[in-house]
Scaffold this motif. Structure first.
Motif, PDB file in Angstrom:
ATOM      1  N   VAL A  84      34.554   1.931  -6.538  1.00 50.23           N
ATOM      2  CA  VAL A  84      35.273   1.077  -7.591  1.00 50.23           C
ATOM      3  C   VAL A  84      36.266   1.915  -8.265  1.00 50.23           C
ATOM      4  O   VAL A  84      37.537   1.458  -8.425  1.00 50.23           O
ATOM      5  CB  VAL A  84      34.277   0.644  -8.561  1.00 50.23           C
ATOM      6  CG1 VAL A  84      34.965  -0.061  -9.876  1.00 50.23           C
ATOM      7  CG2 VAL A  84      33.286  -0.320  -8.216  1.00 50.23           C
ATOM      8  N   THR A  85      35.838   3.378  -8.503  1.00 50.00           N
ATOM      9  CA  THR A  85      37.150   4.141  -8.830  1.00 50.00           C
ATOM     10  C   THR A  85      38.168   4.354  -7.915  1.00 50.00           C
ATOM     11  O   THR A  85      39.273   4.413  -8.439  1.00 50.00           O
ATOM     12  CB  THR A  85      36.238   5.533  -9.427  1.00 50.00           C
ATOM     13  OG1 THR A  85      34.990   5.407 -10.216  1.00 50.00           O
ATOM     14  CG2 THR A  85      37.329   6.588  -9.890  1.00 50.00           C
ATOM     15  N   GLY A  86      37.869   4.458  -6.654  1.00 49.97           N
ATOM     16  CA  GLY A  86      39.013   4.689  -5.765  1.00 49.97           C
ATOM     17  C   GLY A  86      39.785   3.440  -5.720  1.00 49.97           C
ATOM     18  O   GLY A  86      40.913   3.391  -5.678  1.00 49.97           O
ATOM     19  N   GLY A  87      39.298   2.205  -5.750  1.00 51.33           N
ATOM     20  CA  GLY A  87      39.900   0.947  -5.965  1.00 51.33           C
ATOM     21  C   GLY A  87      40.811   0.622  -6.941  1.00 51.33           C
ATOM     22  O   GLY A  87      42.018   0.327  -6.746  1.00 51.33           O
ATOM     23  N   PHE A  88      40.516   1.213  -8.187  1.00 49.96           N
ATOM     24  CA  PHE A  88      41.221   1.161  -9.267  1.00 49.96           C
ATOM     25  C   PHE A  88      42.202   2.204  -9.171  1.00 49.96           C
ATOM     26  O   PHE A  88      43.561   1.819  -9.541  1.00 49.96           O
ATOM     27  CB  PHE A  88      40.607   1.666 -10.502  1.00 49.96           C
ATOM     28  CG  PHE A  88      39.920   0.450 -11.322  1.00 49.96           C
ATOM     29  CD1 PHE A  88      40.712  -0.140 -12.366  1.00 49.96           C
ATOM     30  CD2 PHE A  88      38.695   0.022 -11.058  1.00 49.96           C
ATOM     31  CE1 PHE A  88      40.219  -1.208 -12.942  1.00 49.96           C
ATOM     32  CE2 PHE A  88      38.102  -1.047 -11.796  1.00 49.96           C
ATOM     33  CZ  PHE A  88      38.914  -1.557 -12.909  1.00 49.96           C
ATOM     34  N   LEU A  89      42.237   3.441  -8.566  1.00 46.16           N
ATOM     35  CA  LEU A  89      43.106   4.618  -8.636  1.00 46.16           C
ATOM     36  C   LEU A  89      44.038   4.636  -7.341  1.00 46.16           C
ATOM     37  O   LEU A  89      44.905   5.206  -7.456  1.00 46.16           O
ATOM     38  CB  LEU A  89      42.404   5.751  -9.087  1.00 46.16           C
ATOM     39  CG  LEU A  89      41.537   5.649 -10.280  1.00 46.16           C
ATOM     40  CD1 LEU A  89      40.790   6.856 -10.658  1.00 46.16           C
ATOM     41  CD2 LEU A  89      42.520   5.491 -11.615  1.00 46.16           C
ATOM     42  N   GLY A  90      43.561   4.093  -6.253  1.00 52.18           N
ATOM     43  CA  GLY A  90      44.110   4.409  -5.189  1.00 52.18           C
ATOM     44  C   GLY A  90      43.632   5.535  -4.548  1.00 52.18           C
ATOM     45  O   GLY A  90      42.721   6.226  -4.935  1.00 52.18           O
ATOM     46  N   PRO A  91      43.836   5.783  -3.136  1.00 53.93           N
ATOM     47  CA  PRO A  91      43.333   6.760  -2.457  1.00 53.93           C
ATOM     48  C   PRO A  91      43.448   8.029  -2.944  1.00 53.93           C
ATOM     49  O   PRO A  91      42.581   8.916  -3.027  1.00 53.93           O
ATOM     50  CB  PRO A  91      43.792   6.770  -1.051  1.00 53.93           C
ATOM     51  CG  PRO A  91      44.422   5.159  -0.711  1.00 53.93           C
ATOM     52  CD  PRO A  91      44.735   4.788  -2.173  1.00 53.93           C
ATOM     53  N   ALA A  92      44.807   8.517  -3.339  1.00 48.72           N
ATOM     54  CA  ALA A  92      45.041   9.884  -3.634  1.00 48.72           C
ATOM     55  C   ALA A  92      44.301  10.155  -4.904  1.00 48.72           C
ATOM     56  O   ALA A  92      43.657  11.284  -5.145  1.00 48.72           O
ATOM     57  CB  ALA A  92      46.716  10.194  -3.817  1.00 48.72           C
ATOM     58  N   ASP A  93      44.433   9.344  -6.046  1.00 47.70           N
ATOM     59  CA  ASP A  93      43.827   9.704  -7.395  1.00 47.70           C
ATOM     60  C   ASP A  93      42.388   9.562  -7.247  1.00 47.70           C
ATOM     61  O   ASP A  93      41.625  10.186  -7.859  1.00 47.70           O
ATOM     62  CB  ASP A  93      44.436   8.847  -8.363  1.00 47.70           C
ATOM     63  CG  ASP A  93      45.835   9.215  -8.788  1.00 47.70           C
ATOM     64  OD1 ASP A  93      46.198  10.456  -8.318  1.00 47.70           O
ATOM     65  OD2 ASP A  93      46.547   8.399  -9.424  1.00 47.70           O
TER      66      ASP A  93
END
Length: 170
Positions: A84-93
């Protein structure tokens, strides 16, 4: 729009952490709501490319943490929360938050071992487990013989990493 997304992510990770601390589980409904909010944010801010950004951020924790889940060193809810966190922030962040979560989780683990005065014993258990896996022994969960007092909720380092991301530390 970014402020609303960060607020949504902060709320999802905080609620997940509180639920995990209380019940030992992260509700799937909360994960589903986080996925829905994350994809909406990415599509609204990046249009069609947002779907790819979201998918990349969502899949990265699955790829990087799948082995830890296979050996039961990480829980499914923790990995889903990182997705979920990666989905919100995108792969790099999302990757930066994942690495920060692992580092914070490592510090917490060492602190627990020092506090319980079992650092050497835990390291020996890990080495023996790794040797059994390398020798091709039958599959067994890493956490099978770990006492409850040695376990902790990985949602705490995820939440702390999101706070660090918001604060510009990561």
């Amino acid at each position: 729009m970014r402020t609303a997304a960060i607020t949504g992510l902060l709320c999802v990770t905080m609620i997940a952490m509180l639920a995990d601390l209380k019940t030992g589980k992260i509700p799937n409904g909360l994960i589903a709501a986080g996925v829905a909010m994350g994809v909406c944010f990415q599509v609204l801010s990046e249009r069609v490319a947002g779907i790819l950004v979201f998918a990349g951020g969502l899949l990265l924790p699955l790829l990087l943490m799948g082995g830890l889940f296979y050996f039961r060193m990480a829980g499914a809810g923790d990995i889903k929360l990182l997705c979920v966190t990666g989905g919100f922030l995108g792969p790099a962040d999302g990757f930066r938050v994942l690495i920060a979560s692992l580092l914070i989780g490592g510090v917490i683990s060492v602190w627990i071992m020092i506090r319980q005065k079992n650092f050497t014993g835990r390291m020996m258990y890990f080495m023996e487990y790794a040797q059994r896996r390398a020798a091709g022994g039958s599959w067994e969960s890493y956490m099978a013989d770990v006492p409850e007092s040695a376990k902790f909720c990985f949602s705490v380092p995820v939440f702390l990493s999101v706070l660090g991301y918001i604060g510009g530390i990561f």
